[in-house]
Enzyme design. Sequence first.
Site, PDB file in Angstrom:
ATOM      1  N   LYS A  66       0.810  -1.219   0.000  1.00  0.00           N
ATOM      2  CA  LYS A  66       0.000   0.000   0.000  1.00  0.00           C
ATOM      3  C   LYS A  66       0.850   1.279   0.000  1.00  0.00           C
ATOM      4  CE  LYS A  66      -4.209  -1.831   2.141  1.00  0.00           C
ATOM      5  NZ  LYS A  66      -5.207  -1.628   3.211  1.00  0.00           N
ATOM      6  N   ASP A 102     -10.448   2.997   2.085  1.00  0.00           N
ATOM      7  CA  ASP A 102     -10.693   2.519   3.447  1.00  0.00           C
ATOM      8  C   ASP A 102     -11.471   3.542   4.266  1.00  0.00           C
ATOM      9  OD1 ASP A 102      -9.519   0.020   3.215  1.00  0.00           O
ATOM     10  OD2 ASP A 102      -7.535   0.712   3.820  1.00  0.00           O
ATOM     11  N   ASN A 153      -2.271   5.358  21.386  1.00  0.00           N
ATOM     12  CA  ASN A 153      -1.465   4.260  20.860  1.00  0.00           C
ATOM     13  C   ASN A 153      -0.423   3.885  21.905  1.00  0.00           C
ATOM     14  OD1 ASN A 153      -0.835   2.567  18.488  1.00  0.00           O
ATOM     15  ND2 ASN A 153       1.153   3.584  18.612  1.00  0.00           N
TER      16      ASN A 153
END
Length: 278
Positions: A66, A102, A153
């Site tokens: 990608k 997406d 995260n």
Amino acid sequence: MTARAFVVGHPIRHSRSPLIHGHWLAEHGLDGSYERIDVAPEAFEAFIRGLPASGFAGGNVTIPHKEAAYQLADSLTERAKKIGAVNTLIVEGDRVRGDNTDAPGFIAHLDHSLGERWPERTGGSALVLGAGGAARAIVVGLVERGLSVRIANRSPERARVLAELDPEHIEALAWEAVPDALSDTGLLVNTTSLGMAGHPPLDLDLAPLPDRAAVADIVYVPLETPLLAAARARGLAAVDGLGMLLHQAVPGFAAWFGLRPEVTPALRQIIVADLVAK
């Protein structure tokens, strides 16, 4: 003339994209084909350069290509530029355009699952767990839809980098701050591998979430992750990860085959049956 499309990756045998696009081709009686192509990273540039003469109308890009597709495409949509990755290629004459579906795929799945007024009902705030490629696409989609987004995260620097996309609407949080952040979170999205088959579950108490909140998990193996089971047990709206896979396929199919398909219960059942069979 038969329109041809593909999904390219390495490895590629796991991809369910041929099932999705094959269903739509058959459903609409279109003269077209969609195939898996395994291309190693060292051969990917030559593959991209050869697309205009290949007879393909375009195709999907999956792991690990990608980011390389983003670098190699002749032009990019604004959304792909923001996300920094390409999952959809469209051949336009002697040029290849890169897009990333997406983000709209995730938003379309939320619209389908929660109704199009979900941003208002959930209060317009989202908390995204994880800061990888999928998180980047989802955050871009949420901001485009008008939400304010917080990102947490386990590696805080990655969250900070992602927040720099739009500091006015995106904020990075410490992973340890997640429990306290839940009380004013309208949409909780897990983009980490926690809860995926073979990985530990996401250990998070959902009790502080407001009753109006929705919980989404992009994991779809299993379809019902421990996070989604906990959300349902609390009476919250729960959105599984399969719909994103299905809805992100729609724009590419429309570009290659000239018809915009619909994500139907029949298509979903085909993919669910394949997941169970594996």
